[in-house]
Design an enzyme around this catalytic site. Sequence first.
Site, PDB file in Angstrom:
ATOM      1  N   CYS A 149       0.813  -1.225   0.000  1.00 59.74           N
ATOM      2  CA  CYS A 149       0.000   0.000   0.000  1.00 59.74           C
ATOM      3  C   CYS A 149       0.842   1.269   0.000  1.00 59.74           C
ATOM      4  CB  CYS A 149      -0.953  -0.005   1.181  1.00 59.74           C
ATOM      5  SG  CYS A 149      -1.898  -1.513   1.268  1.00 59.74           S
ATOM      6  N   ASN A 190     -10.271  -0.155   1.042  1.00 58.83           N
ATOM      7  CA  ASN A 190      -8.814  -0.091   0.942  1.00 58.83           C
ATOM      8  C   ASN A 190      -8.404  -0.574  -0.451  1.00 58.83           C
ATOM      9  OD1 ASN A 190      -6.068  -0.575   1.043  1.00 58.83           O
ATOM     10  ND2 ASN A 190      -6.109  -1.624   3.025  1.00 58.83           N
ATOM     11  N   HIS A 211      -2.938   6.744   3.572  1.00 58.21           N
ATOM     12  CA  HIS A 211      -3.421   5.490   2.983  1.00 58.21           C
ATOM     13  C   HIS A 211      -4.807   5.213   3.553  1.00 58.21           C
ATOM     14  CE1 HIS A 211      -3.956   1.510   1.675  1.00 58.21           C
ATOM     15  NE2 HIS A 211      -3.590   0.908   2.787  1.00 58.21           N
TER      16      HIS A 211
HETATM   17  N1  ACO Z   1     -18.032  -8.418  10.969  1.00 53.76           N
HETATM   18  C1  ACO Z   1     -18.353  -8.675  12.246  1.00 53.76           C
HETATM   19  N2  ACO Z   1     -17.454  -9.068  13.173  1.00 53.76           N
HETATM   20  C2  ACO Z   1     -16.169  -9.189  12.759  1.00 53.76           C
HETATM   21  C3  ACO Z   1     -15.780  -8.938  11.435  1.00 53.76           C
HETATM   22  C4  ACO Z   1     -16.782  -8.534  10.516  1.00 53.76           C
HETATM   23  N3  ACO Z   1     -16.500  -8.266   9.233  1.00 53.76           N
HETATM   24  N4  ACO Z   1     -14.445  -9.141  11.348  1.00 53.76           N
HETATM   25  C5  ACO Z   1     -14.004  -9.495  12.567  1.00 53.76           C
HETATM   26  N5  ACO Z   1     -15.057  -9.529  13.429  1.00 53.76           N
HETATM   27  C6  ACO Z   1     -15.054  -9.873  14.840  1.00 53.76           C
HETATM   28  C7  ACO Z   1     -13.815 -10.617  15.257  1.00 53.76           C
HETATM   29  O1  ACO Z   1     -13.971 -11.992  14.987  1.00 53.76           O
HETATM   30  C8  ACO Z   1     -13.740 -10.321  16.739  1.00 53.76           C
HETATM   31  O2  ACO Z   1     -14.619 -11.166  17.414  1.00 53.76           O
HETATM   32  P1  ACO Z   1     -14.184 -11.803  18.842  1.00 53.76           P
HETATM   33  O3  ACO Z   1     -14.023 -10.598  19.739  1.00 53.76           O
HETATM   34  O4  ACO Z   1     -15.348 -12.668  19.165  1.00 53.76           O
HETATM   35  O5  ACO Z   1     -12.899 -12.516  18.578  1.00 53.76           O
HETATM   36  C9  ACO Z   1     -14.323  -8.906  16.829  1.00 53.76           C
HETATM   37  O6  ACO Z   1     -15.024  -8.664  15.603  1.00 53.76           O
HETATM   38  C10 ACO Z   1     -13.286  -7.830  17.013  1.00 53.76           C
HETATM   39  O7  ACO Z   1     -12.214  -8.080  16.147  1.00 53.76           O
HETATM   40  P2  ACO Z   1     -10.933  -7.188  16.108  1.00 53.76           P
HETATM   41  O8  ACO Z   1      -9.961  -7.788  15.150  1.00 53.76           O
HETATM   42  O9  ACO Z   1     -10.464  -6.851  17.467  1.00 53.76           O
HETATM   43  O10 ACO Z   1     -11.546  -5.837  15.500  1.00 53.76           O
HETATM   44  P3  ACO Z   1     -10.824  -4.488  15.267  1.00 53.76           P
HETATM   45  O11 ACO Z   1     -11.518  -3.421  15.986  1.00 53.76           O
HETATM   46  O12 ACO Z   1      -9.316  -4.605  15.426  1.00 53.76           O
HETATM   47  O13 ACO Z   1     -11.097  -4.241  13.710  1.00 53.76           O
HETATM   48  C11 ACO Z   1      -9.983  -4.460  11.607  1.00 53.76           C
HETATM   49  C12 ACO Z   1     -10.654  -5.187  12.758  1.00 53.76           C
HETATM   50  C13 ACO Z   1     -11.015  -3.567  10.917  1.00 53.76           C
HETATM   51  C14 ACO Z   1      -9.451  -5.494  10.616  1.00 53.76           C
HETATM   52  C15 ACO Z   1      -8.818  -3.580  12.132  1.00 53.76           C
HETATM   53  O14 ACO Z   1      -8.013  -4.336  13.001  1.00 53.76           O
HETATM   54  C16 ACO Z   1      -7.957  -3.013  11.052  1.00 53.76           C
HETATM   55  O15 ACO Z   1      -8.403  -2.210  10.259  1.00 53.76           O
HETATM   56  N6  ACO Z   1      -6.678  -3.399  11.020  1.00 53.76           N
HETATM   57  C17 ACO Z   1      -5.757  -2.871  10.039  1.00 53.76           C
HETATM   58  C18 ACO Z   1      -6.012  -3.534   8.732  1.00 53.76           C
HETATM   59  C19 ACO Z   1      -5.295  -2.868   7.608  1.00 53.76           C
HETATM   60  O16 ACO Z   1      -5.024  -1.692   7.618  1.00 53.76           O
HETATM   61  N7  ACO Z   1      -5.019  -3.669   6.588  1.00 53.76           N
HETATM   62  C20 ACO Z   1      -4.502  -3.182   5.383  1.00 53.76           C
HETATM   63  C21 ACO Z   1      -3.053  -3.028   5.361  1.00 53.76           C
HETATM   64  S1  ACO Z   1      -2.559  -2.390   3.867  1.00 53.76           S
HETATM   65  C22 ACO Z   1      -2.282  -3.615   2.740  1.00 53.76           C
HETATM   66  O17 ACO Z   1      -1.154  -3.906   2.450  1.00 53.76           O
HETATM   67  C23 ACO Z   1      -3.438  -4.274   1.988  1.00 53.76           C
END
Ligand code: ACO
Length: 316
Positions: free
Chosen positions: A108, A262, A232
Site C-alpha cells: 500500500c 482499501n 493510505h
Molecule cells: N463483521 C463482524 N465481526 C467481525 C468482522 C466482521 N467483518 N471481522 C471481525 N469480526 C469480529 C472478530 O472476529 C472479533 O470477534 P471476537 O471478539 O469474538 O474474537 C471482533 O469482531 C473484534 O475483532 P478485532 O480484530 O479486534 O476488531 P478491530 O476493531 O481490530 O477491527 C480491523 C478489525 C477492521 C481489521 C482492524 O483491526 C484493522 O483495520 N486493522 C488494520 C487492517 C489494515 O489496515 N489492513 C490493510 C493493510 S494495507 C495492505 O497492504 C493491503
Amino acid sequence: MGLRILGWGSALPEKVVTNHDLEKTLDTSDEWIRERSGIGERRIGESTAELAIAAGRAALERSGVEPASVDLMVLATTTPDQQVPASSAHVHYELGLGGGACDLNAACSGFVYALVMANGLLESGANRVLVVGAETLSRITDWSDRNTAVLFGDGGGALVLEREAGEGQLLGWDLGVDASAREILECDIGGFIRMDGREVFKRAVRVLVDSAKRTLAQAKVRPEDVKLLVPHQANIRIIQAACDRLGIPEERTALVLHRTGNTSSASIPLALVDAIEAGRLEDGDLVLMTGFGAGMTWGSALLRWQSPPSASGASA
Ligand code: ACO
C-alpha cells in the site's frame, strides 16, 4: 531539478458492493464495518491494467502531454494481471507511451515509492514520468473471510510529472520497511490475503506517524502548516489516531475510503485526485502523503501544491 505535477486522473470500476450486499453472504453488518473501518461501500471489477489505463489516460489528457514523450511509466501494484509480463507493459502499449515501463510492488506504500523514484529520475535527466497506482484486490480477497472481505476494493489513480528547474514540488520524503513484520499481512501467489488485523492496526499508526514526522522535519515544516494530509485509506480509526498524534485536524485529511474501501497502491492517488477535483488545494499549499502496507513498508512524501498552467479543476 525537481518534479512538477502536470495532470491527474483516477478510475473506479462501475460495480458497487455495499456493506448491505456483504451482509447477505457473510456474518457481518453494515454497522460493524462502518464503526470498525469507516467503509460503506467499495468498487469491484475490471483488470489492474484496465484501471491503470483509464486513470493514466485521464491524467495525460488533463496534462496535455503527448503520450510518446513520456520517458517512463511506473505502475505501483500488488495485483498485476499476470506474473509475466508486467501489467505496465499493457498500459504502455494501450496509452501509446514512449520510454520504459515497469511494475513496482511496495504494497500500500507503492504509490509514494513510485513518486519518490520518479522524482529521482527527473532529477537525473528524464523529462516526463507517468506514475500510476492501480489494484484489483478483489481478485486476492477470500470473499468468505469476514476478517478481510469487508475491507478491500479495486481502483486506480495517476499523476503526470515533468522535470522542473529548481527545487520542484517534492520537498521531503521518507521510505522504509520493517521486514520483521512481514508475516502479519501476506498473500501467496495464487492465494488470498491473510492478515493479523490488530497487529497491522497497532503498527500502522506508529509507522505512519513516525514517517510523517521524519518527512516534515526533513523539510523543516510544522504539522500545523500542512494543508492536506493524504493518508493510505485503510481504516478511519488508523487515520484518526495518526491525525491525533500528528496534531493535524481530521477535517484536513483527504478521505475516500467510505466509498472505495482499501485499494492499496491506488488509495493515496484516489484520495489526492478527489481532493484536487473538489478544489481543496490552492497554490503553495503543503500536502503530506503517508502510507503503510504489507512488508511492512511505509512511505511519506511532502508536496507543495502548484496548479499546472493548462489544468482545469484546480484552484488558480
Ligand atoms: N463483521 C463482524 N465481526 C467481525 C468482522 C466482521 N467483518 N471481522 C471481525 N469480526 C469480529 C472478530 O472476529 C472479533 O470477534 P471476537 O471478539 O469474538 O474474537 C471482533 O469482531 C473484534 O475483532 P478485532 O480484530 O479486534 O476488531 P478491530 O476493531 O481490530 O477491527 C480491523 C478489525 C477492521 C481489521 C482492524 O483491526 C484493522 O483495520 N486493522 C488494520 C487492517 C489494515 O489496515 N489492513 C490493510 C493493510 S494495507 C495492505 O497492504 C493491503
